[in-house]
Design a protein around this motif. Structure first.
Motif: not given
Length: 822
Positions: A593-608
């Motif tokens: 929340a503090d770093k404004n990190i979007n979980k779904s985008e993070l997962i997608k990036k990790e999967q790539n």
């Protein structure tokens, strides 16, 4: 039973699968067999006796010489919700009596005991009336005088076991055991038909770096400055050296602790606890420190002085990287280290036999230091484990540099020793070669020799290093003075020396430059690390007992925010999740929340990233055997072997069956991606294999996620060694050629080929091998004539020229014998 032990592994330890060798050891113990297990430091020995202890009825007693290990292990077990305790000299009378009462009341599953306590009548009276399921003996090498850490108290263990009303299962564990030590463990502990497991000595995550330099202090200060945020140990040979290093680091404002026998017990304990609890990252210590310290996140170990033996060295560097993460081990060496260790041997024991053993071990350590070949390979071969090729994770393998021809300098040294007429020590030889005006040199008339002053361009230490390197490579020999063993070693010539002098062989060494590097962790890791520290302080335990570094790193990379996600991380079981899981999830959510990190985008990036890695960079294709399906496939293979009257492996070898069982090919197209199955075999056996696999998958509701192997290297059940390496390892463990052939399902001729390849590279065999059992004398003469005619590499031509009754293995055996007797 398999389901039960996996449930225990997941629930308490947070792991979904065992490390190499653990499951087989545990199964043997649960089947009631005595066990000798030799596993590398950090290889998971304690889990091998703890899991059976939780499965079996009754009490498990763990005999350990290490007070610090007992406390560490018991704290870890208690944190996981397992009832355990220890008995040693650190307990007050009140605590001791309370523990005995708890044993009477069956409160514990596991109790750690120091060997000195086994003779206590009070303890024995209580234990004799209890149901003892297992006696686990840790650091089992301590029973052997051939070991590096012989303890007289270990000799009391067999008599203690005999006093028990019913003999329990006896399991023994060690990380460093040579062949002599293994024999002592088996004989002196009276193990009954034990199963012996050698899971390998290699710790692949450890970078082994040996630096031969007179500027030790400069290197140390630079290294510590670059790595002061990581946990590290600096080992020194003496208390005086420890104090000197400690004071030097303090003067440079580096937060550091010290540990040696000259300190009070209380001060040693305070400093050890501070290090374990991450209050201070760096400790300087003699080698007594670290025995039994189960701290998994030590990232580096520096030896300021060379240890006394390869066993000592390997055990001490084994304290780095126990969590499996990359770690570095640096040995800073000067020739003066050898004299220090010889002094410690002389002062340490009056036993002539013990001194002889220690001097031999010291020379083997010196040879390792001066070696230009792969350090890891040399260490593993010392323990009887074969490694082919290079490790590419030691300073000899990775060092930048080139091979330098040192033949001329070697000839100067050898010529000088020859002209000095009798054997002298290293210092005198160096003085003559450098043109010293030393009184002894002049009185002996050595200033008149043609070799006097011929190597002035070398520094004193540099020339000592060069001569010691010649010794370690066999171009010179060290001879001990019979009147005072080890005190006055001299250097003498041998057959190799004369060959160098005549120019018949070259002397080539690698000159190296070693780069240094440091590790960095991301910001979330630091946040989670702070939370771990706060929990540890509150619960009065070491931070790693909450979660290890590897577990925190996984959290910092994956951002788990649900129970399912966090339980998928290695090292987090149900018990620890219930205690700590939500706190870490809360910290991760706050950070996101503090770093404004979007979980779904993070997962997608990790999967790539994963897809890209698997598609482009991953060289290995890992398969885990489904043992039940494997057994079904073995029956299919046996059926066709009977029909065709051929050996099993000619239908399909066992690795092909294992790969099929772990990948579940459901049609012939997928079957063609299995190693060892060409079109002809698929045509003959494919239909029945596919039928068996399909039925098995359907009956067990298995969801098959098929992946193409293509050209990637296949690794089955974590076994990355080549057949040749496995065969040589088994031979080194005492198995005969025929047994290895049966186990690997390959021909005797192939096994002999592995032996031939190995000795042809100038390697020495560490196992008994008698080539003459493969031929008779009249065959030998015919074979030798044919070899002389065609050359040993022309096997087909040799075979064609001989009578049909002479087998390929007979030819190979005669060739091997030539190398063995040369």
């Amino acid at each position: 039973m398999k389901e039960k032990i996996l449930n225990i592994l997941q629930k308490y330890y947070g792991y979904k699968s065992f490390r190499r060798g653990q499951e087989d050891i545990i199964n043997s113990i649960l089947q009631g067999q005595d066990v000798l297990a030799i596993m590398p430091t950090g290889g998971g020995k304690s889990l091998c006796y703890q899991v059976p202890a939780l499965c079996m009825d009754g009490l498990t007693i763990v005999i350990s010489p290490l007070i610090s290990l007992m406390k560490d292990q018991v704290d870890s077990l208690t944190t996981m919700g397992i009832e355990a305790s220890y008995i040693n000299s650190s307990l007050s009378s009140e605590d001791y009596n309370q523990i005995l009462e708890n044993i009477v009341n069956d409160k514990y599953k596991i109790v750690y005991v120091a060997p000195e306590r086994l003779e206590s009548a009070e303890f024995l009276n209580i234990i004799q009336n209890k149901d003892i399921a297992q006696i686990a003996i840790d650091e089992a090498h301590c029973i052997s005088q051939w070991g590096h850490d012989f303890r007289v108290s270990y000799k009391k263990i067999p008599s203690f076991i005999k006093k028990l009303k019913t003999r329990p299962i006896v399991t023994t564990f060690t990380a460093t055991a040579s062949t002599e030590v293994r024999k002592d463990i088996l004989n002196m502990l009276d193990l009954i038909e034990p199963k012996i497991f050698i899971t390998g000595f290699d710790r692949e995550n450890l970078y082994i770096n040996i630096v031969k330099s007179s500027a030790k202090n400069k290197y140390l200060l630079e290294y510590v400055e670059n790595h002061k945020t990581e946990n590290g140990i600096i080992y020194a040979a003496t208390r005086k050296e420890v104090e000197k290093i400690y004071e030097g680091l303090l003067k440079r404002d580096i937060d550091v602790l010290k540990y040696h026998a000259g300190m009070s017990n209380e001060d040693r304990k305070i400093n050890q606890d501070k290090f374990i609890n991450d209050e201070v990252n760096i400790i300087v210590a003699t080698n007594a420190f670290g025995m039994g310290i189960d701290k998994p996140d030590i990232r580096w170990v520096i030896h300021y002085n060379m240890p006394q033996s390869i066993e000592n060295y390997y055990q001490e560097i084994g304290r780095a990287g126990r969590d499996g993460e990359k770690s570095e081990c640096v040995l800073l060496f000067t020739p003066g280290d050898v004299h220090t260790q010889k002094y410690l041997i002389e002062m340490g024991t009056e036993s002539v036999a013990r001194k002889t053993i220690q001097y031999n071990k010291l020379q083997q350590m010196v040879d390792l230091v001066y070696s230009n070949s792969c350090y890891r390979k040399s260490i593993l071969e010392y323990f009887g484990e074969v490694m082919l090729g290079k490790c590419d994770n030691c300073s000899n393998c990775l060092a930048e540099g080139q091979i330098i021809d040192k033949t001329l300098d070697a000839q100067k040294v050898i010529s000088c020793i020859y002209r000095m007429k009798r054997n002298y020590g290293l210092t005198m030889i160096v003085d003559v070669l450098r043109g010293s005006k030393n009184k002894k040199v002049l009185e002996a008339g050595f200033d008149k020799l043609s070799t006097y002053g011929i190597m002035k361009d070398y520094s004193n230490e540099g020339l000592k290093t060069f001569i010691n390197t010649l010794v370690s490579h066999g171009f010179l020999e060290i001879k001990e003075n019979p009147g005072s063993r080890g005190s006055f070693p001299t250097i003498c010539l041998n057959k190799q020396s004369l060959k160098v002098l005549k120019g018949e062989i070259k002397v080539e060494f690698k000159e190296v430059k070693v780069a240094k590097e440091s590790r960095n962790k991301n910001e979330l890791f630091e946040v989670l690390s702070d939370l771990r520290k706060a929990i540890a302080v509150k619960e009065k335990i070491a931070p790693y007992m909450v979660f290890g570094d590897a577990t925190l790193l996984s959290m910092a990379n994956i951002y788990p925010t649900t129970e399912e996600e966090i339980l998928n991380i290695s090292g987090i079981g149900q018990v620890k999740y219930e205690k700590y899981g939500q706190s870490f999830i809360n910290a991760i959510e706050t950070y996101m929340a503090d770093k404004n990190i979007n979980k779904s985008e993070l997962i997608k990036k990790e999967q790539n990233n994963i897809d890209e890695t698997e598609g482009l960079n991953k060289d290995f294709f890992e398969v885990k055997t489904d043992k039940n399906l494997y057994e079904l496939l073995k029956k299919v293979r046996a059926k066709y072997a009977r029909i065709e009257s051929i050996p099993y492996h000619m239908v399909m070898n066992k690795n092909t069956l294992k790969e099929i069982s772990g990948r579940y090919p459901l049609d012939t197209e997928k079957l063609s991606d299995i190693s060892g199955l060409g079109p002809k075999k698929i045509d003959k056996y494919g239909e029945e294999i596919i039928e068996v696999v399909n039925n098995y998958v359907e009956e067990n509701n298995i969801k098959v996620n098929w992946r193409e192997k293509k050209r990637k290297k296949l690794i089955i059940d974590g076994e990355s060694r080549k057949p040749k390496e496995i065969a040589l390892d088994l031979l080194n463990q005492g198995m005969d050629v025929k047994s290895v052939s049966n186990k690997l399902e390959t021909s005797v001729y192939s096994i002999l080929g592995f032996i031939y390849d190995y000795i042809k590279e100038d390697n020495e065999l560490h196992f008994n091998f008698n080539p003459s059992i493969y031929y008779c004398e009249d065959e030998k003469e015919l074979i030798k004539k044919s070899i002389d005619k065609f050359g040993e590499d022309k096997m087909r031509d040799i075979k064609k020229s001989l009578p049909d009754y002479i087998r390929y293995e007979s030819i190979r055996a005669v060739i091997i014998e030539k190398y063995i007797t040369a």
